[in-house]
Enzyme design. Structure first.
Site, mmCIF file in Angstrom:
data_model
loop_
_atom_site.group_PDB
_atom_site.id
_atom_site.type_symbol
_atom_site.label_atom_id
_atom_site.label_comp_id
_atom_site.label_asym_id
_atom_site.label_seq_id
_atom_site.Cartn_x
_atom_site.Cartn_y
_atom_site.Cartn_z
ATOM 1 N N HIS A 146 50.900 -9.505 4.497
ATOM 2 C CA HIS A 146 51.489 -8.248 5.280
ATOM 3 C C HIS A 146 52.195 -7.159 3.991
ATOM 4 C CE1 HIS A 146 52.980 -4.803 7.713
ATOM 5 N NE2 HIS A 146 53.901 -5.132 7.377
ATOM 6 N N ASP A 189 53.685 -9.585 12.717
ATOM 7 C CA ASP A 189 54.340 -9.907 11.788
ATOM 8 C C ASP A 189 55.819 -10.023 11.806
ATOM 9 O OD1 ASP A 189 52.279 -8.524 9.946
ATOM 10 O OD2 ASP A 189 52.887 -6.672 10.828
ATOM 11 N N GLU A 246 49.957 -8.638 -3.947
ATOM 12 C CA GLU A 246 49.103 -9.512 -2.902
ATOM 13 C C GLU A 246 48.285 -10.412 -3.594
ATOM 14 O OE1 GLU A 246 49.572 -7.283 1.869
ATOM 15 O OE2 GLU A 246 47.782 -6.867 -0.472
ATOM 16 N N ASN A 287 49.555 -15.326 7.482
ATOM 17 C CA ASN A 287 49.242 -13.484 7.598
ATOM 18 C C ASN A 287 50.107 -13.428 6.110
ATOM 19 O OD1 ASN A 287 48.479 -10.976 8.507
ATOM 20 N ND2 ASN A 287 51.275 -10.837 8.606
ATOM 21 N N ARG A 290 41.760 -9.801 24.959
ATOM 22 C CA ARG A 290 41.437 -10.563 23.794
ATOM 23 C C ARG A 290 41.410 -11.898 23.918
ATOM 24 N NH1 ARG A 290 44.133 -7.020 19.693
ATOM 25 N NH2 ARG A 290 43.601 -5.631 21.349
ATOM 26 N N MET A 295 43.177 -7.470 10.860
ATOM 27 C CA MET A 295 43.811 -6.180 11.179
ATOM 28 C C MET A 295 43.582 -5.951 12.716
ATOM 29 S SD MET A 295 45.223 -5.006 8.781
ATOM 30 C CE MET A 295 45.886 -3.630 9.411
ATOM 31 N N GLY A 322 38.670 -6.609 1.868
ATOM 32 C CA GLY A 322 38.232 -8.154 1.088
ATOM 33 C C GLY A 322 39.124 -8.733 -0.094
ATOM 34 N N SER A 323 40.018 -7.229 -0.596
ATOM 35 C CA SER A 323 40.020 -7.500 -2.016
ATOM 36 C C SER A 323 40.735 -8.928 -2.813
ATOM 37 C CB SER A 323 40.897 -6.441 -2.425
ATOM 38 O OG SER A 323 42.259 -6.686 -2.105
ATOM 39 N N ASN A 324 41.938 -9.375 -1.218
ATOM 40 C CA ASN A 324 42.104 -10.232 -1.202
ATOM 41 C C ASN A 324 41.809 -11.364 -0.961
ATOM 42 O OD1 ASN A 324 45.329 -9.657 -1.303
ATOM 43 N ND2 ASN A 324 44.761 -8.156 -0.318
HETATM 44 C C1 GAR Z 1 46.408 -5.741 2.706
HETATM 45 O O1 GAR Z 1 47.218 -4.969 1.803
HETATM 46 C C2 GAR Z 1 47.054 -6.690 3.938
HETATM 47 O O2 GAR Z 1 48.290 -7.017 3.377
HETATM 48 C C3 GAR Z 1 46.989 -5.699 4.825
HETATM 49 O O3 GAR Z 1 45.697 -4.884 4.703
HETATM 50 C C4 GAR Z 1 44.569 -5.268 3.850
HETATM 51 C C5 GAR Z 1 44.243 -5.671 3.426
HETATM 52 O O4 GAR Z 1 43.698 -5.751 1.391
HETATM 53 N N1 GAR Z 1 47.610 -6.224 6.021
HETATM 54 C C6 GAR Z 1 48.025 -5.699 7.077
HETATM 55 O O5 GAR Z 1 48.844 -5.034 7.006
HETATM 56 C C7 GAR Z 1 48.236 -6.262 7.928
HETATM 57 N N2 GAR Z 1 49.235 -6.180 8.798
HETATM 58 P P1 GAR Z 1 41.824 -6.430 1.259
HETATM 59 O O6 GAR Z 1 41.285 -6.567 2.328
HETATM 60 O O7 GAR Z 1 41.265 -5.290 0.761
HETATM 61 O O8 GAR Z 1 42.647 -7.674 1.386
#
Ligand code: GAR
Length: 209
Positions: free
Chosen positions: A110, A146, A175, A108, A66, A91, A12-14
């Site tokens: 990526h 994607d 990101e 999304n 799903r 994910m 969850g850093s984003n």
């Molecule tokens: C991020 O790098 C994001 O781009 C990737 O998961 C990471 C989550 O980081 N997502 C994918 O690869 C989706 N295809 P975070 O949990 O630290 O935000």
């Protein structure tokens, strides 16, 4: 006020970047109204709780069904009346049951310059290929994984001595910037489909914030 739902699966850093730069920023007309997580116990849930944001865990109990999970997602998310849904490290593949309920409202994140390196291990793939340039993409989520049109992209140069850790760190920094910028642009009504070419987005990124 743009009502934002953020979907997460892990660290969850984003999400944290959106909490710090959007949710808590009085200059941005947006708030995170819900964080949905695919995994119980994920660090992202703690980040949301620390910020006082409601959370919900919607796990994929049966991978063969799903659509059942996606119908639950629809219920949990539509109750919050969102304007924008941000997959920030979500994910788990979602179906049309979910995406068709929120047309053009799901973006999304990526960790590559799509269409290069879709799917899992995008940063490892960039290193394996020896590309000189990778980056990050925020795009409209569509059923093709994607696959939807890009909203924003930022390149990240690859150095000769990069490891997965060093490159991941710079990709994550990019990101955090790009995802924040994308949500700000949405909050200012600067993102729309190109009516003349629906495969493209029109981004009005001039002036404003
Ligand atoms: C991020 O790098 C994001 O781009 C990737 O998961 C990471 C989550 O980081 N997502 C994918 O690869 C989706 N295809 P975070 O949990 O630290 O935000």
């Amino acid at each position: 006020m743009l009502r934002v739902v953020v979907m997460v699966s892990g660290n969850g850093s984003n999400l944290q970047a959106l909490i710090d730069n959007v949710h808590r920023n009085p200059k941005v007309d947006a708030e995170i109204v819900l964080v949905v997580c695919s995994k119980d116990g994920a660090r992202a849930l703690e980040r949301a709780e620390d910020a006082g944001i409601p959370t919900s865990v919607v796990a994929l109990d049966d991978p063969a069904r799903r659509e059942v999970r996606d119908a639950r997602l629809n219920g949990v998310i539509s109750r919050m009346e969102p304007d924008l849904i941000v997959m920030a490290g979500w994910m788990s593949i979602v179906t049309g049951v979910f995406l068709n309920r929120f047309p053009d409202m799901v973006i999304n994140l990526h960790p590559s310059l799509l269409p290069s390196f879709p799917g899992l291990r995008a940063i490892e793939q960039a290193l394996e290929w020896g590309v000189r340039l990778t980056g990050v993409t925020v795009h409209i989520a569509e059923e093709a994984v994607d696959g939807g049109p890009p909203v924003l992209q930022e390149p990240v140069p690859v150095r000769g001595d990069d490891t997965v850790d060093t490159l991941s760190a710079r990709v994550h920094d990019a990101e955090h910037r790009v995802l924040t910028r994308a949500v700000v642009l949405y909050s200012e009504g600067r993102v729309r489909r190109d009516p003349a070419d629906p495969r493209h987005m029109i981004i009005n990124d001039e002036g404003g914030s």
